[in-house]
Design a protein around this motif. Sequence first.
Motif, mmCIF file in Angstrom:
data_model
loop_
_atom_site.group_PDB
_atom_site.id
_atom_site.type_symbol
_atom_site.label_atom_id
_atom_site.label_comp_id
_atom_site.label_asym_id
_atom_site.label_seq_id
_atom_site.Cartn_x
_atom_site.Cartn_y
_atom_site.Cartn_z
ATOM 1 N N ALA A 1 6.353 56.733 -83.162
ATOM 2 C CA ALA A 1 7.656 56.198 -83.550
ATOM 3 C C ALA A 1 8.742 56.766 -82.662
ATOM 4 O O ALA A 1 8.574 57.812 -82.024
ATOM 5 C CB ALA A 1 7.958 56.512 -85.011
ATOM 6 N N TRP A 2 9.845 56.053 -82.648
ATOM 7 C CA TRP A 2 11.079 56.527 -82.025
ATOM 8 C C TRP A 2 12.126 56.692 -83.127
ATOM 9 O O TRP A 2 12.315 55.790 -83.945
ATOM 10 C CB TRP A 2 11.582 55.543 -80.986
ATOM 11 N N PHE A 3 12.771 57.820 -83.093
ATOM 12 C CA PHE A 3 13.919 58.091 -83.956
ATOM 13 C C PHE A 3 15.109 58.395 -83.053
ATOM 14 O O PHE A 3 14.942 58.688 -81.868
ATOM 15 C CB PHE A 3 13.648 59.306 -84.860
ATOM 16 N N ALA B 1 12.012 52.601 -84.303
ATOM 17 C CA ALA B 1 10.869 51.714 -84.116
ATOM 18 C C ALA B 1 9.592 52.513 -84.264
ATOM 19 O O ALA B 1 9.562 53.715 -83.986
ATOM 20 C CB ALA B 1 10.918 51.051 -82.747
ATOM 21 N N GLY B 2 8.527 51.827 -84.691
ATOM 22 C CA GLY B 2 7.241 52.486 -84.832
ATOM 23 C C GLY B 2 6.113 51.535 -84.493
ATOM 24 O O GLY B 2 6.281 50.309 -84.508
ATOM 25 N N ALA C 1 13.852 48.976 -86.938
ATOM 26 C CA ALA C 1 15.017 49.074 -87.815
ATOM 27 C C ALA C 1 15.838 47.789 -87.695
ATOM 28 O O ALA C 1 15.870 47.160 -86.629
ATOM 29 C CB ALA C 1 15.867 50.277 -87.431
ATOM 30 N N ASN C 2 16.486 47.415 -88.775
ATOM 31 C CA ASN C 2 17.289 46.181 -88.761
ATOM 32 C C ASN C 2 18.353 46.211 -87.665
ATOM 33 O O ASN C 2 18.664 45.178 -87.077
ATOM 34 C CB ASN C 2 17.948 45.976 -90.120
ATOM 35 N N SER D 1 5.071 54.902 -90.335
ATOM 36 C CA SER D 1 6.078 55.186 -91.348
ATOM 37 C C SER D 1 7.455 55.283 -90.715
ATOM 38 O O SER D 1 7.583 55.646 -89.539
ATOM 39 C CB SER D 1 5.743 56.503 -92.049
ATOM 40 N N ALA D 2 8.460 54.983 -91.505
ATOM 41 C CA ALA D 2 9.851 55.151 -91.070
ATOM 42 C C ALA D 2 10.450 56.461 -91.570
ATOM 43 O O ALA D 2 11.645 56.710 -91.364
ATOM 44 C CB ALA D 2 10.700 53.984 -91.569
ATOM 45 N N LEU D 3 9.639 57.281 -92.197
ATOM 46 C CA LEU D 3 10.108 58.527 -92.795
ATOM 47 C C LEU D 3 9.887 59.687 -91.832
ATOM 48 O O LEU D 3 8.743 59.991 -91.472
ATOM 49 C CB LEU D 3 9.386 58.781 -94.118
ATOM 50 N N HIS D 4 10.954 60.337 -91.440
ATOM 51 C CA HIS D 4 10.832 61.369 -90.405
ATOM 52 C C HIS D 4 9.954 62.537 -90.852
ATOM 53 O O HIS D 4 9.274 63.153 -90.018
ATOM 54 C CB HIS D 4 12.214 61.873 -89.989
ATOM 55 N N TYR D 5 9.930 62.835 -92.150
ATOM 56 C CA TYR D 5 9.161 63.999 -92.601
ATOM 57 C C TYR D 5 7.655 63.759 -92.569
ATOM 58 O O TYR D 5 6.874 64.675 -92.798
ATOM 59 C CB TYR D 5 9.618 64.452 -93.987
#
Length: 123
Positions: free
Chosen positions: A35-37, A49-50, A61-62, A104-108
């Motif tokens: 993913a990219w954060f 994005a993931g 992401a929207n 996942s979109a969850l950073h943790y």
Amino acid sequence: QVHLVESGGGLVQAGGSLRLSCAASGRTFSSYAMAWFRQAPGEEREFVAGISQSGSTTSLANSVKGRFTIARDNAKNTVYLQMNSMKPEDTAVYYCAATTLHLSALHYEYRNWGQGTQVTVSS
């Protein structure tokens, strides 16, 4: 563990494009969802994005749908973020992340992170 190194950041004018790369070394790259954060000053880190381990599933992401795409090359141990039609609000430090869990979109849920690369979009 997997070691991640981002590259490709820089300064671009609004409407322009950049492609970020994240090179991975260590354990089998294809076993990781990637993913990219991004994180802007004073803001929380947010999902951009993931992509799943095989590359068959992606998530955006929207705020970047229709402008950014994510892809991976498991033979090269690399994940890419193509950013088009960039806006000043895309300015941030962009981080590559890896997880052995599902996409996942969850950073943790990501235990492996790169050092980040700065992206600045001028108006």
